[in-house]
Design an enzyme around this catalytic site. Structure first.
Site, PDB file in Angstrom:
ATOM      1  N   ASP A  63      49.604   2.170 -42.805  1.00  0.00           N
ATOM      2  CA  ASP A  63      50.183   1.781 -41.523  1.00  0.00           C
ATOM      3  C   ASP A  63      49.547   0.502 -40.964  1.00  0.00           C
ATOM      4  O   ASP A  63      48.318   0.368 -40.970  1.00  0.00           O
ATOM      5  CB  ASP A  63      49.941   2.942 -40.542  1.00  0.00           C
ATOM      6  N   GLU A 101      52.685  -1.323 -44.793  1.00  0.00           N
ATOM      7  CA  GLU A 101      53.558  -1.668 -43.675  1.00  0.00           C
ATOM      8  C   GLU A 101      52.974  -2.895 -42.979  1.00  0.00           C
ATOM      9  O   GLU A 101      51.868  -2.835 -42.435  1.00  0.00           O
ATOM     10  CB  GLU A 101      53.643  -0.525 -42.660  1.00  0.00           C
TER      11      GLU A 101
HETATM   12  C1  GLC Z   1      53.275   1.564 -37.195  1.00  0.00           C
HETATM   13  C2  GLC Z   1      54.143   2.763 -37.011  1.00  0.00           C
HETATM   14  C3  GLC Z   1      54.503   2.904 -35.574  1.00  0.00           C
HETATM   15  C4  GLC Z   1      53.244   3.063 -34.784  1.00  0.00           C
HETATM   16  C5  GLC Z   1      52.302   1.916 -35.051  1.00  0.00           C
HETATM   17  C6  GLC Z   1      50.937   2.194 -34.513  1.00  0.00           C
HETATM   18  O1  GLC Z   1      53.941   0.399 -36.929  1.00  0.00           O
HETATM   19  O2  GLC Z   1      55.275   2.650 -37.797  1.00  0.00           O
HETATM   20  O3  GLC Z   1      55.348   3.987 -35.350  1.00  0.00           O
HETATM   21  O4  GLC Z   1      53.550   3.129 -33.430  1.00  0.00           O
HETATM   22  O5  GLC Z   1      52.128   1.687 -36.417  1.00  0.00           O
HETATM   23  O6  GLC Z   1      50.299   3.116 -35.303  1.00  0.00           O
END
Ligand code: GLC
Length: 692
Positions: free
Chosen positions: A315, A384
């Protein structure tokens, strides 16, 4: 035992015939040695005659079972036995060598087999919304387990489950209080273990969310850091900020702005300092400059790998490191200080993608690799990172030819598709990835997730099917957010219903609309919770017609088409590992080929993303046959139609998969229009693939 010489035969007790032989050494015959009385003397001439006689006679006689070893040895040295034996021996040696050489050649020439994360789409489950078994209105792990057959039905093997760690749920699990515990809302550790075991039984892989950038402010480490515990005081990013405290909030916001639009510094009374949080104030950023933090997080990765999880979605990785000087970030428009309202109004030169980030991530890749050695246990890693215009930054997560990093970073560019539904635009988005991806890497495509409006809503219903067709016929791994396989759309959420903290800062940024309960059936709560009348977010009002149960019965449904295309993708070599070649793009249509050298079966895909019907003329594509038969259209009545390649008619939002036979492949003549991750050719005579 008696020995009688008669008419060229000997009788040996119970044996009937004893073929004679010559003693190679020139001594007494074996028969003699065996049978003669040791005390008896022999005339040597008589014996020689006897031997000649026996040798001549015995060549007429075949060996038989029970013959004494010495006699057999005599036989075996005769040319007629020895020569074939030697021929056979050398033949065996030659065959073995040929086999070994063949095996080595086949291994050396075979392209790598696709891994599980390449052959199946990744299906994202948002656990709060998938299936609620205890009736509290929130989905749970048991609910996911109950629905595993849905993945089998869709032919999906890889399932990514958004976080289910213990959490105060300020950001619905992305604020972790304990990385080694399951939140009671979702179940217990036993539920998790059972789910994982059952998934593995069914041949499914589980990808977990891993959230390295921050913890919850309720995490034990944060509490110890606030109180300046010597070991934990530098676990988070702290700075003196008293000088800002008398200023207006707006001034403080200038210093850094979080992804959710608030200031990314919050003052902590206990410690008397500000801590950094690039998301909510309840999500303090960890300090990865502290080796203990790195060690703690690496131990957590080990913990879940030991449990048997098959991979991680990492993440928000670009946020993991900050510049040590913690300077204010430059404004995009320095002349308008008041214009800083969102993260896009600052250049995040000191907080995003800092030097050293990739070293951290590559070291985690190495950890996963250690667990990947067991056959069939490859551990997958996907990043991500939203890098917007800076696609080259995203590509860094693929690693380098020398050092591996993730299997792929998520490709979010198709999320822009609704901005301009046109064939050219979609081609540009696809090309952005294909042209920038390092050679030999594996592409992937995302059209939705829990952070972005559902594409069916933003692009419009017309395009639901054609978008799924695009996703499942492009090269690489598709990602499907739960519900996209049935064309689920956003729900309307009133201000009073808002659950998402990001939506509480700014209602238009709320992510609730795309997180509504999965629509399983026309039953109460769409089958999401059949026990009580509670759901944490409203169910979409269209659930009676848009649900899994109804669509399973309808051959022309979004679900049936998704399933067909996914099965086709996995069974057809050109679709899962062949060339991808652009053949056409205009204001409406985007069209491409999928082919594999040596294989006489290829696919033409024609997708109309425009607002009107279009006739596409592909007569200039010489490699295509003149007549083309539609294997599948998103508009069911066109299945099986035969079209002229000069007049391919599609309605707005219609997609066609055309399968055709060929012996002239497109890619050799148009290399600049074609991509392949790992080239392979098909040898029809042996029905095998080889590197070419
Ligand atoms: C990522 C997740 C999102 C979350 C953020 C903070 O972007 O997809 O849902 O709010 O991280 O952890």
């Amino acid at each position: 035992m008696s020995l009688k010489k008669g008419t060229g035969s000997m009788e040996l007790g119970e044996c009937t015939r004893n073929p004679g032989y010559q003693d190679v050494e020139g001594g007494g015959s074996a028969a003699e040695t065996i049978n003669a009385d040791p005390g008896e003397k022999h005339d040597s001439t008589a014996l020689k005659l006897d031997q000649d006689f026996a040798a001549e006679e015995y060549t007429q006689i075949k060996p038989y079972a029970g013959m004494p070893k010495e006699v057999l040895l005599q036989y075996s040295s005769q040319a007629r036995y020895r020569v074939p034996r030697e021929i056979l021996f050398w033949l065996t040696v030659a065959c073995t060598l040929v086999l070994v050489a063949l095996t080595i050649t086949v291994i050396a020439l075979s392209p790598r087999c696709l891994q599980w994360w390449q052959s199946s789409p990744v299906y994202q489950v948002y656990p709060r919304s998938f299936k609620d078994t205890n009736g509290d209105g929130v989905g749970d792990l048991k609910g996911i387990q109950e629905q595993l057959d849905h993945f089998l039905y869709l032919n999906i093997k890889s399932v990514w489950i958004s976080p289910f760690y213990r959490s105060p749920m300020k950001d619905f699990g992305y604020d972790v209080e304990d990385f080694r515990a399951i939140d009671p809302l979702f179940g217990t550790m036993q539920d998790f273990e059972e789910l994982l075991a059952e998934m593995h039984n069914k041949g499914l892989k589980l990808i977990m969310d891993f959230i390295p950038n921050h913890t919850s402010d309720r995490h034990r480490w944060f509490n110890l850091s606030r109180t300046r515990d010597p070991h934990y005081k530098d676990y988070y990013v702290w700075t003196d900020c008293v000088m800002y405290l008398n200023l207006q909030m707006d001034d403080l916001e200038l210093k850094k702005v979080s992804v959710f639009g608030n200031s990314s510094w919050t003052y902590d009374d206990v410690r008397g300092q500000c801590y950094l949080h690039q998301f909510l104030k309840e999500q303090p950023d960890l300090n990865f400059r502290n080796p203990n933090v790195y060690k703690e997080m690496t131990d957590i990765i080990h913990f879940w790998l030991e449990k048997g999880v098959d991979g991680f979605r990492m993440d928000a990785v670009k946020h993991m490191l900050e510049a040590t000087h913690l300077r204010d970030e430059p404004q995009v428009d320095p002349n308008k200080p008041e214009s800083v309202k969102t993260e896009f109004d600052l250049h995040h030169d000191y907080t995003y993608t800092q030097l050293g980030l990739h070293d951290l991530l590559r070291s985690w890749r190495a950890v996963l690799d250690v667990y990947s050695r067991e056959p069939g246990k490859y551990r997958f890693m996907v990043m991500e990172s939203y890098d917007y215009q800076e696609v080259e930054k995203t590509m860094m997560y693929y690693g380098t030819p020398l050092v591996r990093e993730s299997d792929f970073p998520f490709n979010f560019y198709l999320l822009y598709l609704p901005q301009n539904t046109s064939g050219l635009w979609v081609k540009d988005l696809v090309h952005l990835w294909m042209a920038n991806m390092p050679k030999g890497k594996w592409p992937n495509w995302v059209v939705g997730n829990h952070d972005k409006p559902r594409i069916a809503s933003s692009a419009g219903q017309t395009y639901i099917r054609v978008i799924n067709m695009l996703l499942l016929t492009l090269p690489g791994t598709p990602t499907t957010y739960y519900g996209e396989e049935i064309g689920m759309e956003n729900i309307n959420v009133t201000d009073r219903q808002i659950q998402d903290p990001a939506g509480k800062y700014n209602a238009s940024a709320s992510r609730d609309p795309e997180r509504s309960p999965m629509q399983w059936s026309g039953d109460m709560n769409a089958g999401f919770n059949i026990k009580t009348n509670i759901t944490w977010l409203p169910v979409h009002p269209d659930y009676r017609s848009v649900n899994v149960e109804v669509q399973k019965k309808d051959e022309g449904s979004v679900l049936a088409q998704y399933r067909f295309l996914n099965t086709l993708r996995q069974s057809e070599l050109p679709l899962h590992r062949g060339w991808f070649c652009y053949v056409h793009a205009d204001a409406s249509v985007f069209s491409y080929l999928r082919e594999l050298d040596g294989l006489d079966r290829a696919f033409l895909i024609v997708l109309n993303f425009g607002k009107e019907s279009a006739t596409t003329d592909l007569s200039s594509v010489r490699e295509l046959p003149d007549q083309l038969k539609v294997l599948m259209s998103t508009n069911q009545i066109n299945n099986g139609k035969v079209l002229q390649k000069s007049r391919i008619l599609t309605e707005a939002g219609e997609g066609l998969v055309i399968r055709y036979s060929t012996h002239t492949w497109f890619n050799p003549n148009h290399p600049e229009q074609c991509y392949v991750s790992e080239k392979a050719c098909y040898l029809s005579a042996m029905d095998i693939l080889y590197k070419c």
